[in-house]
Motif scaffolding. Structure first.
Motif, PDB file in Angstrom:
ATOM      1  N   THR A  54       0.839  -1.200   0.000  1.00 46.09           N
ATOM      2  CA  THR A  54       0.000   0.000   0.000  1.00 46.09           C
ATOM      3  C   THR A  54       0.873   1.250   0.000  1.00 46.09           C
ATOM      4  OG1 THR A  54      -1.706  -1.224   1.204  1.00 46.09           O
ATOM      5  CG2 THR A  54      -1.921   1.165   1.165  1.00 46.09           C
ATOM      6  N   THR A  95      -9.804  -0.080  -9.024  1.00 43.41           N
ATOM      7  CA  THR A  95     -10.964   0.128  -8.152  1.00 43.41           C
ATOM      8  C   THR A  95     -11.931  -1.036  -8.267  1.00 43.41           C
ATOM      9  OG1 THR A  95     -10.749   2.527  -8.285  1.00 43.41           O
ATOM     10  CG2 THR A  95     -12.913   1.666  -7.658  1.00 43.41           C
ATOM     11  N   LEU A  98     -10.453  -3.972  -6.363  1.00 46.51           N
ATOM     12  CA  LEU A  98     -10.557  -3.777  -4.909  1.00 46.51           C
ATOM     13  C   LEU A  98     -11.988  -3.956  -4.441  1.00 46.51           C
ATOM     14  CD1 LEU A  98      -8.386  -0.706  -3.820  1.00 46.51           C
ATOM     15  CD2 LEU A  98      -8.349  -2.994  -2.853  1.00 46.51           C
ATOM     16  N   SER A  99     -12.918  -3.387  -5.166  1.00 49.17           N
ATOM     17  CA  SER A  99     -14.323  -3.456  -4.791  1.00 49.17           C
ATOM     18  C   SER A  99     -14.799  -4.905  -4.714  1.00 49.17           C
ATOM     19  CB  SER A  99     -15.165  -2.669  -5.798  1.00 49.17           C
ATOM     20  OG  SER A  99     -16.531  -2.762  -5.476  1.00 49.17           O
ATOM     21  N   SER A 101     -13.048  -7.435  -3.986  1.00 53.49           N
ATOM     22  CA  SER A 101     -12.381  -8.154  -2.896  1.00 53.49           C
ATOM     23  C   SER A 101     -12.920  -7.782  -1.517  1.00 53.49           C
ATOM     24  CB  SER A 101     -10.873  -7.884  -2.938  1.00 53.49           C
ATOM     25  OG  SER A 101     -10.581  -6.559  -2.493  1.00 53.49           O
ATOM     26  N   LEU A 102     -13.802  -6.800  -1.456  1.00 51.65           N
ATOM     27  CA  LEU A 102     -14.305  -6.308  -0.167  1.00 51.65           C
ATOM     28  C   LEU A 102     -15.770  -6.675   0.024  1.00 51.65           C
ATOM     29  CD1 LEU A 102     -12.709  -2.761  -0.394  1.00 51.65           C
ATOM     30  CD2 LEU A 102     -12.080  -4.550   1.246  1.00 51.65           C
ATOM     31  N   TYR A 157     -11.063   5.188  -5.789  1.00 49.34           N
ATOM     32  CA  TYR A 157     -10.032   4.193  -5.486  1.00 49.34           C
ATOM     33  C   TYR A 157      -9.584   4.318  -4.027  1.00 49.34           C
ATOM     34  CZ  TYR A 157      -5.627   1.683  -5.480  1.00 49.34           C
ATOM     35  OH  TYR A 157      -4.603   0.825  -5.160  1.00 49.34           O
ATOM     36  N   HIS A 160     -11.984   2.713  -1.530  1.00 51.12           N
ATOM     37  CA  HIS A 160     -11.851   1.259  -1.447  1.00 51.12           C
ATOM     38  C   HIS A 160     -10.517   0.851  -0.816  1.00 51.12           C
ATOM     39  CE1 HIS A 160     -15.583   0.361  -3.448  1.00 51.12           C
ATOM     40  NE2 HIS A 160     -15.285   1.233  -4.392  1.00 51.12           N
ATOM     41  N   LEU A 161      -9.466   1.614  -1.084  1.00 50.81           N
ATOM     42  CA  LEU A 161      -8.168   1.311  -0.484  1.00 50.81           C
ATOM     43  C   LEU A 161      -8.219   1.487   1.036  1.00 50.81           C
ATOM     44  CD1 LEU A 161      -5.286   0.435  -1.264  1.00 50.81           C
ATOM     45  CD2 LEU A 161      -4.685   2.874  -1.300  1.00 50.81           C
ATOM     46  N   ARG A 164      -9.882  -1.470   2.389  1.00 50.32           N
ATOM     47  CA  ARG A 164      -8.964  -2.604   2.326  1.00 50.32           C
ATOM     48  C   ARG A 164      -7.970  -2.543   3.485  1.00 50.32           C
ATOM     49  NH1 ARG A 164      -7.608  -7.315   2.261  1.00 50.32           N
ATOM     50  NH2 ARG A 164      -5.921  -8.053   0.967  1.00 50.32           N
ATOM     51  N   ARG A 168      -7.491  -5.337   6.227  1.00 46.35           N
ATOM     52  CA  ARG A 168      -6.157  -5.944   6.381  1.00 46.35           C
ATOM     53  C   ARG A 168      -5.729  -5.946   7.849  1.00 46.35           C
ATOM     54  NH1 ARG A 168      -3.343  -3.707   2.259  1.00 46.35           N
ATOM     55  NH2 ARG A 168      -3.303  -5.637   1.105  1.00 46.35           N
TER      56      ARG A 168
END
Length: 192
Positions: A54, A95, A98-99, A101-102, A157, A160-161, A164, A168
Motif C-alpha cells: 500500500t 478500483t 478492490l471493490s 475483494s471487499l 479508489y 476502497h483502499l 482494504r 487488512r
C-alpha cells in the motif's frame, strides 16, 4: 521591475511556469493548492501504514499527482508533463478489483478503522475537493480531461483502499446508523 520584485510589492500574486503572474485567489491556484494538500495527505497516510504494498501504491499516486500539479501550473504544456487517459483507466481497473475483494456495502460507513485507513479516508475527501476545484476551473478555461478523470477515479479508489486497509488490520467498517440529536451528556468526556 523583475517578477521577484513584483511579488514583493504584490503579495497577492504568485508565478506559474514561464514567469506568468497569477492572483493567489485564481481558480488555478486553488486547484494547485488542493492537489498539493492531497499529495501531503497521502504522505501522512504512508507514514501510518504497515503494509509495504500500500505504501508503494500511494508513492506511485503521489508521483502522478506531482505530474498533475506540474500540468496545472503549465497550462500551455511546455514541459510535457501531466496525465494520460491510461492513468485514469488504471485507477478504474484497480478500483473494480478492490471493490470485488471487499464486503458489499449497503450503508454509509464512518471513516476510521485504524490510523492508516483514517488517513487514506482524509486523503479521499481532499481528493474530492481537488476534483471540485478542477471542475470549477474547467468552467473558466480548458482543463485536460485526463486530470478531471484521474481525480474522479482516484477518490473512489482511495475509498476502497481505505476499506482494504481496515480489513487488512482485522477490523471491520463502522456502519453509520441514524442517530438522535446530541445532548450535553453525549458530549461529556467524563461520562464516556
Amino acid at each position: 521591475m523583475s517578477a521577484a520584485r513584483r511579488r514583493e510589492s504584490d503579495p497577492g500574486s504568485t508565478q506559474l511556469f514561464g514567469s506568468r503572474d497569477i492572483r493567489k485567489t485564481d481558480a488555478r491556484v486553488e486547484l494547485l493548492g488542493n492537489v498539493d494538500e492531497l499529495v501531503s495527505a497521502l504522505g501522512v497516510a504512508r507514514s501510518n501504514l504497515d503494509h509495504p504494498g500500500t505504501d508503494r501504491i500511494l508513492a506511485l499516486i503521489q508521483a502522478r499527482l506531482l505530474a498533475t500539479g506540474a500540468a496545472i501550473a503549465d497550462p500551455d504544456s511546455r514541459h510535457g508533463v501531466g496525465l494520460t487517459a491510461q492513468d485514469a483507466d488504471a485507477l478504474g481497473q484497480a478500483t473494480e478489483a478492490l471493490s470485488r475483494s471487499l464486503p458489499k456495502l449497503t450503508n454509509f460507513i464512518l471513516p476510521g478503522g485504524n490510523a492508516g485507513a483514517a488517513a487514506i479516508h482524509l486523503a479521499r475527501s481532499i481528493c474530492r475537493r481537488a476534483e471540485r476545484s478542477a471542475h470549477t476551473l474547467s468552467t473558466m478555461e480548458r482543463v485536460p480531461k485526463p486530470i478531471l478523470d484521474f481525480l474522479n477515479r482516484l477518490s473512489t479508489y482511495l475509498f476502497h483502499l481505505a476499506r482494504r486497509q481496515t480489513a487488512r488490520s482485522g477490523e471491520t467498517d463502522v456502519v453509520w446508523s441514524k442517530s438522535e440529536p446530541l445532548t450535553a451528556e453525549d458530549l461529556d468526556p467524563n461520562g464516556a
